[in-house]
Design a protein around this motif. Structure first.
Motif, short mmCIF file in Angstrom:
data_model
loop_
_atom_site.label_atom_id
_atom_site.label_comp_id
_atom_site.label_asym_id
_atom_site.label_seq_id
_atom_site.Cartn_x
_atom_site.Cartn_y
_atom_site.Cartn_z
N MET A 1 69.64 33.78 26.58
CA MET A 1 70.30 32.66 27.25
C MET A 1 70.73 31.56 26.28
SD MET A 1 67.15 30.87 29.35
CE MET A 1 68.06 29.53 30.05
N ALA A 2 70.15 31.53 25.08
CA ALA A 2 70.54 30.54 24.07
C ALA A 2 71.35 31.20 22.95
CB ALA A 2 69.31 29.85 23.51
N GLY A 3 71.84 32.40 23.20
CA GLY A 3 72.64 33.11 22.20
C GLY A 3 71.81 34.08 21.39
N GLU A 4 72.49 34.84 20.57
CA GLU A 4 71.84 35.84 19.73
C GLU A 4 71.27 35.17 18.48
OE1 GLU A 4 71.45 39.14 20.46
OE2 GLU A 4 72.26 38.56 22.40
N GLY A 5 70.16 35.67 18.01
CA GLY A 5 69.54 35.14 16.80
C GLY A 5 68.31 34.32 17.12
N THR A 6 67.74 33.73 16.07
CA THR A 6 66.53 32.93 16.23
C THR A 6 66.66 31.69 15.35
OG1 THR A 6 65.28 34.97 16.56
CG2 THR A 6 64.01 32.99 16.12
N ALA A 7 66.98 30.56 15.96
CA ALA A 7 67.16 29.29 15.26
C ALA A 7 65.89 28.46 15.38
CB ALA A 7 68.37 28.55 15.80
N ILE A 8 64.85 28.87 14.68
CA ILE A 8 63.56 28.19 14.78
C ILE A 8 63.67 26.72 14.37
CG2 ILE A 8 61.21 28.10 13.85
CD1 ILE A 8 61.32 31.18 13.68
N GLY A 9 64.32 26.46 13.25
CA GLY A 9 64.46 25.08 12.77
C GLY A 9 65.20 24.19 13.75
N ASP A 10 66.27 24.71 14.34
CA ASP A 10 67.03 23.94 15.33
C ASP A 10 66.16 23.65 16.56
OD1 ASP A 10 69.06 24.36 13.52
OD2 ASP A 10 70.47 25.19 14.97
N GLY A 11 65.39 24.65 17.00
CA GLY A 11 64.50 24.45 18.14
C GLY A 11 63.47 23.37 17.86
N LEU A 12 62.88 23.41 16.67
CA LEU A 12 61.91 22.38 16.29
C LEU A 12 62.58 21.01 16.22
CD1 LEU A 12 59.81 24.23 13.56
CD2 LEU A 12 59.09 23.60 15.88
N GLY A 13 63.81 20.97 15.70
CA GLY A 13 64.53 19.70 15.60
C GLY A 13 64.75 19.06 16.96
N VAL A 14 65.17 19.85 17.94
CA VAL A 14 65.37 19.33 19.30
C VAL A 14 64.04 18.83 19.87
CG1 VAL A 14 66.00 19.97 21.67
CG2 VAL A 14 67.41 20.75 19.76
N ALA A 15 62.97 19.59 19.67
CA ALA A 15 61.66 19.18 20.18
C ALA A 15 61.18 17.89 19.50
CB ALA A 15 60.64 20.30 19.97
#
Length: 186
Positions: free
Chosen positions: A47-61
């Motif tokens: 649902m958030a697209g293909e791949g794994t953007a761990i850093g971006d997820g942490l940034g939003v949090a």
């Protein structure tokens, strides 16, 4: 398993960030655990697209957590793969978290061993062994940098144990009831 953890965190503000190829805020920090649980139940792979953007997820949090006037704040990072998308380096995000005094408890879902996966096609021959991406070293470093803990959960029972341990580690004493009335503005 996540829904059970949410229910156990009575009195905590919880939020939900979803990441894949990008990251977005699914729920801001809230005391409405029913809402967060319902949003978790509606999550779908991709649902958030293909791949794994761990850093971006942490940034939003981190953007949301840094505004919270709390004695302690933590992020639970649940991922099954290698950070292979996004623009923020996960270790840089962890250093920012450490500077803000926010712990990251990293949960790696996976194994360095080959796993059996289902492939589309003939129902009798659709199981095959394959190695999946899993970067345990980066997840351990994220937790270490922030004073959090790294966990590995290879199955549902393991994930239940991990969330029980995080619940124990992050338990805060409930304050006496006060006359303060909090009004959510989201």
């Amino acid at each position: 398993v996540v829904a059970l953890f949410i229910e156990a965190r009575r009195g905590d503000r919880l939020g939900l960030v979803v990441f894949g190829g990008g990251a977005f805020l699914q729920s801001p920090l809230t005391l409405d655990h029913t809402l967060v649980r319902q949003l978790v139940e509606r999550l779908q792979v991709g649902m958030a697209g293909e791949g794994t953007a761990i850093g971006d997820g942490l940034g939003v949090a981190l953007k949301r957590a840094k505004t919270l006037p709390a004695k302690s704040a933590s992020i639970i990072l649940l991922t099954d793969g290698v950070s292979n998308a996004g623009s923020v380096n996960p270790l840089k995000a962890a250093k920012v978290a450490a500077d803000l005094g926010i712990k990251i408890h990293a949960i790696g879902i996976g194994s360095k061993r080959a796993v059996t996966v289902m492939q589309p096609g003939n129902i009798l021959s659709n199981l095959m062994q394959r190695q999946v991406e899993f970067d345990e070293d980066t997840l351990k470093e994220i937790a270490r940098l922030t004073g959090g803990t790294y966990f590995n959960a290879e199955d549902v029972e393991g994930l239940k144990d991990v969330y029980a341990e995080i619940d124990r580690l992050e338990r805060t004493q409930e304050e006496e009831d006060s006359d303060l009335i909090a009004e959510e503005l989201f």
